[in-house]
Scaffold this motif. Structure first.
Motif, PDB file in Angstrom:
ATOM      1  N   LEU A 106       0.854  -1.184   0.000  1.00  0.00           N
ATOM      2  CA  LEU A 106       0.000   0.000   0.000  1.00  0.00           C
ATOM      3  C   LEU A 106       0.890   1.234   0.000  1.00  0.00           C
ATOM      4  CD1 LEU A 106      -2.826   1.314   0.297  1.00  0.00           C
ATOM      5  CD2 LEU A 106      -2.567   1.057   2.784  1.00  0.00           C
ATOM      6  N   SER A 107       0.745   2.075  -1.016  1.00  0.00           N
ATOM      7  CA  SER A 107       1.601   3.259  -1.134  1.00  0.00           C
ATOM      8  C   SER A 107       1.159   4.353  -0.167  1.00  0.00           C
ATOM      9  CB  SER A 107       1.572   3.808  -2.562  1.00  0.00           C
ATOM     10  OG  SER A 107       0.337   4.457  -2.807  1.00  0.00           O
ATOM     11  N   LYS A 108       2.062   5.279   0.082  1.00  0.00           N
ATOM     12  CA  LYS A 108       1.789   6.406   0.980  1.00  0.00           C
ATOM     13  C   LYS A 108       0.631   7.253   0.469  1.00  0.00           C
ATOM     14  CE  LYS A 108       2.728   9.718   4.072  1.00  0.00           C
ATOM     15  NZ  LYS A 108       1.560  10.131   4.777  1.00  0.00           N
ATOM     16  N   SER A 109       0.628   7.573  -0.823  1.00  0.00           N
ATOM     17  CA  SER A 109      -0.447   8.423  -1.357  1.00  0.00           C
ATOM     18  C   SER A 109      -1.803   7.714  -1.267  1.00  0.00           C
ATOM     19  CB  SER A 109      -0.150   8.854  -2.793  1.00  0.00           C
ATOM     20  OG  SER A 109       0.013   7.722  -3.625  1.00  0.00           O
ATOM     21  N   ASP A 110      -1.833   6.409  -1.548  1.00  0.00           N
ATOM     22  CA  ASP A 110      -3.083   5.658  -1.442  1.00  0.00           C
ATOM     23  C   ASP A 110      -3.513   5.508   0.015  1.00  0.00           C
ATOM     24  OD1 ASP A 110      -3.435   5.326  -4.201  1.00  0.00           O
ATOM     25  OD2 ASP A 110      -2.194   3.517  -4.228  1.00  0.00           O
ATOM     26  N   PHE A 111      -2.554   5.326   0.901  1.00  0.00           N
ATOM     27  CA  PHE A 111      -2.852   5.258   2.335  1.00  0.00           C
ATOM     28  C   PHE A 111      -3.512   6.557   2.791  1.00  0.00           C
ATOM     29  CE2 PHE A 111      -1.396   6.290   6.670  1.00  0.00           C
ATOM     30  CZ  PHE A 111      -1.972   5.243   7.375  1.00  0.00           C
ATOM     31  N   ASP A 112      -2.917   7.695   2.434  1.00  0.00           N
ATOM     32  CA  ASP A 112      -3.471   8.991   2.830  1.00  0.00           C
ATOM     33  C   ASP A 112      -4.885   9.180   2.302  1.00  0.00           C
ATOM     34  OD1 ASP A 112      -1.136   9.602   4.175  1.00  0.00           O
ATOM     35  OD2 ASP A 112      -0.321  10.848   2.560  1.00  0.00           O
ATOM     36  N   GLN A 113      -5.108   8.764   1.072  1.00  0.00           N
ATOM     37  CA  GLN A 113      -6.438   8.894   0.473  1.00  0.00           C
ATOM     38  C   GLN A 113      -7.450   8.009   1.201  1.00  0.00           C
ATOM     39  OE1 GLN A 113      -6.484   8.492  -3.780  1.00  0.00           O
ATOM     40  NE2 GLN A 113      -8.725   8.526  -3.892  1.00  0.00           N
ATOM     41  N   LEU A 114      -7.050   6.787   1.527  1.00  0.00           N
ATOM     42  CA  LEU A 114      -7.943   5.885   2.267  1.00  0.00           C
ATOM     43  C   LEU A 114      -8.318   6.455   3.628  1.00  0.00           C
ATOM     44  CD1 LEU A 114      -6.338   2.395   1.591  1.00  0.00           C
ATOM     45  CD2 LEU A 114      -8.665   3.088   0.966  1.00  0.00           C
ATOM     46  N   MET A 115      -7.364   7.113   4.281  1.00  0.00           N
ATOM     47  CA  MET A 115      -7.617   7.678   5.611  1.00  0.00           C
ATOM     48  C   MET A 115      -8.697   8.753   5.569  1.00  0.00           C
ATOM     49  SD  MET A 115      -5.737   5.885   7.575  1.00  0.00           S
ATOM     50  CE  MET A 115      -6.115   4.641   6.361  1.00  0.00           C
ATOM     51  N   THR A 116      -8.778   9.493   4.457  1.00  0.00           N
ATOM     52  CA  THR A 116      -9.795  10.538   4.351  1.00  0.00           C
ATOM     53  C   THR A 116     -11.108   9.995   3.796  1.00  0.00           C
ATOM     54  OG1 THR A 116      -8.997  11.208   2.155  1.00  0.00           O
ATOM     55  CG2 THR A 116      -8.099  12.364   4.058  1.00  0.00           C
ATOM     56  N   GLU A 117     -11.055   8.970   2.964  1.00  0.00           N
ATOM     57  CA  GLU A 117     -12.269   8.454   2.326  1.00  0.00           C
ATOM     58  C   GLU A 117     -13.034   7.438   3.160  1.00  0.00           C
ATOM     59  OE1 GLU A 117     -11.606   6.945  -1.604  1.00  0.00           O
ATOM     60  OE2 GLU A 117     -10.729   8.827  -2.308  1.00  0.00           O
ATOM     61  N   SER A 118     -12.335   6.717   4.042  1.00  0.00           N
ATOM     62  CA  SER A 118     -12.996   5.630   4.762  1.00  0.00           C
ATOM     63  C   SER A 118     -12.705   5.687   6.261  1.00  0.00           C
ATOM     64  CB  SER A 118     -12.545   4.274   4.202  1.00  0.00           C
ATOM     65  OG  SER A 118     -13.031   3.230   5.011  1.00  0.00           O
ATOM     66  N   PRO A 119     -13.662   6.154   7.038  1.00  0.00           N
ATOM     67  CA  PRO A 119     -13.466   6.158   8.496  1.00  0.00           C
ATOM     68  C   PRO A 119     -13.191   4.756   9.067  1.00  0.00           C
ATOM     69  CG  PRO A 119     -15.330   7.538   7.909  1.00  0.00           C
ATOM     70  CD  PRO A 119     -14.920   6.811   6.651  1.00  0.00           C
ATOM     71  N   SER A 120     -13.803   3.733   8.492  1.00  0.00           N
ATOM     72  CA  SER A 120     -13.593   2.366   8.981  1.00  0.00           C
ATOM     73  C   SER A 120     -12.168   1.885   8.727  1.00  0.00           C
ATOM     74  CB  SER A 120     -14.577   1.393   8.330  1.00  0.00           C
ATOM     75  OG  SER A 120     -15.883   1.673   8.746  1.00  0.00           O
ATOM     76  N   ILE A 121     -11.639   2.181   7.549  1.00  0.00           N
ATOM     77  CA  ILE A 121     -10.255   1.796   7.243  1.00  0.00           C
ATOM     78  C   ILE A 121      -9.303   2.617   8.103  1.00  0.00           C
ATOM     79  CG2 ILE A 121      -8.474   1.724   5.444  1.00  0.00           C
ATOM     80  CD1 ILE A 121     -10.607  -0.447   5.096  1.00  0.00           C
ATOM     81  N   SER A 122      -9.639   3.868   8.324  1.00  0.00           N
ATOM     82  CA  SER A 122      -8.828   4.709   9.209  1.00  0.00           C
ATOM     83  C   SER A 122      -8.809   4.132  10.628  1.00  0.00           C
ATOM     84  CB  SER A 122      -9.374   6.142   9.212  1.00  0.00           C
ATOM     85  OG  SER A 122      -8.596   6.961  10.036  1.00  0.00           O
ATOM     86  N   THR A 123      -9.953   3.689  11.110  1.00  0.00           N
ATOM     87  CA  THR A 123     -10.038   3.057  12.429  1.00  0.00           C
ATOM     88  C   THR A 123      -9.183   1.798  12.479  1.00  0.00           C
ATOM     89  OG1 THR A 123     -12.247   3.926  12.870  1.00  0.00           O
ATOM     90  CG2 THR A 123     -11.613   1.922  14.064  1.00  0.00           C
TER      91      THR A 123
END
Length: 194
Positions: A106-123
């Protein structure tokens, strides 16, 4: 194999099928041979790695030229250099496959995007990071409070899978021992069992 990650995510969050699809779309599968480096010091860490198969270590080379192991990781664990990955600066760590490994990257840019798009994935990632921090904190406490033998016993009790998969000199480095000291402890334990 992606199901392995999905099961892990669901274990620590309430991720929906849509959340899982988001992460699936940005992951790439990669294999590494035994002794191959995923990251070498002096480079920036651009990925987090979810281990599907295999065992890895992160380490640095100290001022005396000796390898000092920071962490190990096996199946269903994430491995990265958090400092370099999060801050996107040069890494002081190396990440190496101890066994042949298959990972989801998982790349840094995709990780950052996931953190903003998905509260569950961020959790999910917050929970995993908290668990890693707790484990590292306990290890530091053990190093200051336990004898070498007590530290080995505690490690063995909680991480017996590593003792069979990791070479003795690496385990010694992780525990802050010399290989000779670890060998004495293991010999004593074997004699006690017989």
């Amino acid at each position: 194999m992606i199901d392995r990650l999905f099961d892990h995510i669901k274990k620590f969050s309430s991720a929906s099928d849509a959340d899982l699809l988001l992460i699936q779309e940005v992951l790439s599968k990669k294999s590494f041979r035994k002794k191959e480096h995923l990251l070498t010091s002096g480079h920036t860490c651009h990925y987090k790695y979810f281990i599907l198969e295999g065992c890895m270590r992160s380490y640095f080379v100290n001022s005396k030229g000796a390898e000092q192991i920071v962490n190990f990781a096996i199946e269903d664990w994430w491995m990265t250099d958090y400092d370099s990955f999060i801050n996107q600066h040069i890494s002081q760590l190396n990440i190496q496959a101890i066994e042949d490994c298959t990972v989801l990257r998982l790349s840094k840019s995709d990780f950052d995007q996931l953190m903003t798009e998905s509260p569950s994935i961020s959790t999910y990632f917050r929970t995993i990071l908290e668990k890693r921090h707790i484990a590292d904190q306990r290890r530091i406490q053990y190093m200051f409070n336990l004898s070498g033998e007590e530290m080995y016993d505690t490690f063995f009790d909680h991480n017996s899978a590593f003792t069979q998969r990791v070479p003795q000199y690496m385990l010694a480095s992780y525990l802050g021992f010399t290989p000779e000291f670890l060998s004495k402890i293991r010999k004593k334990k074997a004699e006690e069992r017989s």
